[in-house]
Enzyme design. Structure first.
Site, mmCIF file in Angstrom:
data_model
loop_
_atom_site.group_PDB
_atom_site.id
_atom_site.type_symbol
_atom_site.label_atom_id
_atom_site.label_comp_id
_atom_site.label_asym_id
_atom_site.label_seq_id
_atom_site.Cartn_x
_atom_site.Cartn_y
_atom_site.Cartn_z
ATOM 1 N N SER A 43 0.871 -1.192 0.000
ATOM 2 C CA SER A 43 0.000 0.000 0.000
ATOM 3 C C SER A 43 0.897 1.227 0.000
ATOM 4 O O SER A 43 2.076 1.150 0.397
ATOM 5 C CB SER A 43 -0.847 -0.016 1.272
ATOM 6 O OG SER A 43 -1.467 1.232 1.478
ATOM 7 N N TYR A 85 -2.521 -1.655 10.269
ATOM 8 C CA TYR A 85 -2.446 -1.771 8.799
ATOM 9 C C TYR A 85 -1.082 -1.259 8.307
ATOM 10 O O TYR A 85 -0.402 -1.917 7.521
ATOM 11 C CB TYR A 85 -3.586 -0.949 8.190
ATOM 12 C CG TYR A 85 -3.731 -1.029 6.689
ATOM 13 C CD1 TYR A 85 -4.624 -1.932 6.108
ATOM 14 C CD2 TYR A 85 -3.013 -0.185 5.846
ATOM 15 C CE1 TYR A 85 -4.780 -2.000 4.733
ATOM 16 C CE2 TYR A 85 -3.160 -0.239 4.467
ATOM 17 C CZ TYR A 85 -4.050 -1.149 3.917
ATOM 18 O OH TYR A 85 -4.197 -1.205 2.548
#
Ligand code: NAD
Length: 257
Positions: A139, A152
């Site tokens: 990401s 995350y």
């Protein structure tokens, strides 16, 4: 000039295929003629796999035995694993002070430990064949942080470390490992966040996208899952044999500043 797609059909294991990026990767691989085992805990992924002509294995990847079971299933069905795409992921937004420990563990198990265990289980097959491609869907949050997303962001930063280590160990064995770092992609994972943020900030959803999600973007739009799967296909191809240990941003220019 080398073709950007493989001429040889490969066997691919893709995780997180019920929707979004994983679903697009399965479709793309099938179009390239690869055999695919789609792995997800969500029953809906079976219908998607059937529609794409992929095999399906139901597994909750927070369970280490399920990760090993998924690779064993691919080897039993297809005889080998050539391509591993670690894609399954979830999000939870909460400040560190209030972040539930169980959620932290679930996110690390799914998004860091599962990619490690799947890589470990697929490795002997790739090594025996002298050819392997590991593509980790990281990401933009593997490069930068945002408040409220500690688990995350920690998992995604860790995934870059795993990618680099796999690249170093895999190089002499014909195995490459790379990460892709997208900004916001139009998938259920982001649609849920848009709705949550709209409620939280009492904003309408369009304003959440424009003022929060695209705040750091030079290209002011969300990304299509197919824009990510196209890069997965390249990194999984013969043409990308010299590309390893790298992180590929598809981040709308976010990290250019
Ligand atoms: N959408 C984005 O903006 C974006 C941006 C950067 C990175 N990513 C990453 O891309 C990946 C795919 O995300 P997406 O946006 O396509 O999300 P998505 O919600 O559409 O897909 C996630 C998939 O993971 C599966 N999954 C969740 N928990 C699981 C578990 N315990 N076991 C097995 N499968 C499980 C879900 O069923 C689903 O099929 C994730 O790793 C995410 O972090 C997404």
């Amino acid at each position: 000039m080398t073709n950007t797609t493989t001429s040889v059909p490969r066997v691919a294991l893709v995780t997180g295929t019920a929707s979004g990026i994983g679903e697009a990767v399965v479709r793309q691989f099938r179009e390239l003629g690869h055999q695919v085992l789609a792995v997800d805990f969500n029953e809906q992924a079976k219908d998607k796999a059937d529609a794409a002509g992929a095999a399906f294995y139901q597994a909750d990847l927070t369970d280490g035995e399920a990760c090993k079971g998924a690779v064993a299933e691919a080897i039993q069905r297809f005889g080998r694993v050539d391509i591993l795409v670690n894609n399954a992921g979830i999000q939870h937004v909460s400040p560190i002070e209030d972040f539930p420990e169980a959620k932290w563990r679930q996110i690390i198990d799914l998004m860091l430990t599962a990619p490690f265990l799947l890589t470990q289980a697929a490795w002997p097959s790739m090594r025996r064949n002298g050819w392997g491609r590991i593509v980790n869907i990281a990401s933009v949050h593997a490069q930068v942080a945002s408040p409220g997303k500690s688990a995350y962001i920690s998992a995604k930063h860790g995934l870059i470390g795993l990618t680099k280590t796999a690249a170093l160990e895999g190089g002499p064995q014909g195995i490459t490992a790379n990460a892709i770092c997208p900004a916001y992609v139009k998938t259920p994972l982001v649609e849920n966040q848009i709705a949550d943020q709209a409620r939280l900030h009492n904003m309408d959803e369009q304003d959440v996208v424009e003022q929060i999600m695209l705040k750091n973007a030079a290209v002011k739009r969300l990304i299509d899952p197919e824009e990510v799967s196209a890069l997965v296909a390249y990194l999984a191809s013969d043409a990308a044999g010299a590309v390893s240990g790298s992180s590929w941003n598809i981040d709308l220019g976010w990290t250019a500043q």
